[in-house]
Design an enzyme around this catalytic site. Sequence first.
Site, mmCIF file in Angstrom:
data_model
loop_
_atom_site.group_PDB
_atom_site.id
_atom_site.type_symbol
_atom_site.label_atom_id
_atom_site.label_comp_id
_atom_site.label_asym_id
_atom_site.label_seq_id
_atom_site.Cartn_x
_atom_site.Cartn_y
_atom_site.Cartn_z
ATOM 1 N N HIS A 120 4.941 10.559 -1.835
ATOM 2 C CA HIS A 120 3.759 10.868 -2.656
ATOM 3 C C HIS A 120 3.007 12.097 -2.161
ATOM 4 O O HIS A 120 2.155 12.621 -2.876
ATOM 5 C CB HIS A 120 2.812 9.660 -2.659
ATOM 6 C CG HIS A 120 3.390 8.486 -3.391
ATOM 7 N ND1 HIS A 120 2.903 8.056 -4.598
ATOM 8 C CD2 HIS A 120 4.436 7.683 -3.105
ATOM 9 C CE1 HIS A 120 3.619 7.020 -5.017
ATOM 10 N NE2 HIS A 120 4.559 6.773 -4.130
ATOM 11 N N ASP A 132 -2.426 19.033 -1.499
ATOM 12 C CA ASP A 132 -2.397 17.687 -2.068
ATOM 13 C C ASP A 132 -1.056 17.476 -2.759
ATOM 14 O O ASP A 132 -0.574 18.383 -3.451
ATOM 15 C CB ASP A 132 -3.530 17.550 -3.104
ATOM 16 C CG ASP A 132 -4.060 16.124 -3.214
ATOM 17 O OD1 ASP A 132 -3.286 15.190 -2.937
ATOM 18 O OD2 ASP A 132 -5.234 15.955 -3.584
HETATM 19 C C1 G6P Z 1 -2.553 8.554 -0.148
HETATM 20 C C2 G6P Z 1 -1.178 8.152 0.344
HETATM 21 C C3 G6P Z 1 -0.962 6.654 0.196
HETATM 22 C C4 G6P Z 1 -2.106 5.893 0.844
HETATM 23 C C5 G6P Z 1 -3.444 6.349 0.278
HETATM 24 C C6 G6P Z 1 -4.652 5.664 0.932
HETATM 25 O O1 G6P Z 1 -2.638 8.401 -1.528
HETATM 26 O O2 G6P Z 1 -0.166 8.878 -0.337
HETATM 27 O O3 G6P Z 1 0.261 6.268 0.785
HETATM 28 O O4 G6P Z 1 -1.956 4.510 0.672
HETATM 29 O O5 G6P Z 1 -3.553 7.749 0.469
HETATM 30 O O6 G6P Z 1 -4.635 5.803 2.303
HETATM 31 P P1 G6P Z 1 -4.584 4.539 3.269
HETATM 32 O O7 G6P Z 1 -4.314 5.097 4.620
HETATM 33 O O8 G6P Z 1 -5.949 3.919 3.130
HETATM 34 O O9 G6P Z 1 -3.506 3.623 2.765
#
Ligand code: G6P
Length: 483
Positions: free
Chosen positions: A168, A377
Amino acid sequence: MALSATDLTAGLVVVANRLPVDRVVHHDGSVSWQRSPGGLVTALEPVMRGNDGAWVGWHGGVGETVEPFVDEGLTLVPVPLSTEDVEGYYEGFSNATLWPLYHDVVAPPQFHREWWNSYVRVNQRFANRTAEVAEQDGVVWVQDYQLQLVPAMLRLHRPDLRIGFFLHIPFPPTELFQQLPWRRQILEGLLGADLVGFQLPGGAANFVRLVRARVGHKTHRDTVFLPGGRVVTVAPYPISIDSQGFEQLARRPEAEQRAQEIRADLGNPRTVLLGIDRLDYTKGMPQRLRAFGELISDGKIDVNEAAFVQVATPSRERVGQYQVLRDDIERLVGRLNGSLGRIGRPPITYLHSSYPREEMAALYRAADVMVVTPLRDGMNLVAKEYVACRFTEDGALVLSEFAGAADELRQAYQVNPYDINGLKAALLEAMNASPRELGRRMRAMRRQVADNDIGRWASTFLAELRRVRPPHGKPTRPSSVAS
Ligand code: G6P
């Protein structure tokens, strides 16, 4: 509802660091579940709920084992993380090594061998749990940078599975990736998949180039040829949102009413500008707030006529770089409001909080200018959500060239977020554009977001995965490669 071992198996399994819901233990000991933060969950949740699948992921608690359960038709399979796992695998290797490295090293990545060992251990745990859950010949779709070793670990035990991987976040240029002491292991981990997806063609090309240079496999365009005859397909799949769902939320009378309330609470300024981001150093918040502040001190914007709302969703709060960023932003907002504000007119309304989708839709409805200016991003779904909510075909999107979304949302006011003068010019242009110009840009972007929604993204990826690796069949070469 708790489940027995046989109920657990599913033909489609998503594996992600987080479950779509987080377990929250309150002060009185009671437990509730809350939607998890971030783009990954926003994107995948609607797809999985429509598919009767299983989701393997961390439940957000530390040192707690939680039994699998069913939530609105989706089987959730929690993977436990201990305090050491959270420190080494999650806060350490995932978010203080890989995250900054993959985002153009906008903060210096830290390399620690204990973090790497923890990353390997936890990836193995995810792979083992997934091997138990996936049906014979099932499809497993592994998500994101936290789990790059899972495809190869899973294949070792379950060669029957069709395995897809999607990243992602950006996949970095080869020069940066090479800093990683464990670069070869990461590449080999990903090559366990049949299909490896990236947001943009550039990321896919970086990966193929690295595999050739570092692992030594033969490659041709989007295909990697492994010894023994297996092939891995590598391709871009720009992710999107539930466009219709967001538009429906925005069209509700409650959203319109709430949007008017928000504007009234801000003093009904001529222009409302909005930023919504996880509080992350990749998002370029200081640059955008500084640009807005300078426009006021230059006399280009009247503080009575424009209000900037910055929502900063709390994120990774125990990681040092995030703590430093929070202090920096809060100092900056205080300074700008202190020096530029009037009674009842702070130029910046800063909200360190997360909001449900209904409130987000109302905020998007309230905003004349949406400011999305990350330094780097993978995609940025907020930009797409704003577009989906502007069914009135108005509103301006100021968008960083360095967000993946810039490839598709070409009619946005695109900026280089490092160029503060350019940022100021783009903000002014967006604020002063004619309704006709705004309509022209917004209509084109809305077509893009409506046609390429999350359902299409997921079905395209899964169809390609089934095509490159038919059940019981030998992997086939992608159609673009001459045999
Ligand atoms: C981004 C990443 C995700 C992640 C999210 C929130 O979107 O691509 O993999 O889950 O951030 O971050 P966190 O560390 O809270 O899961």
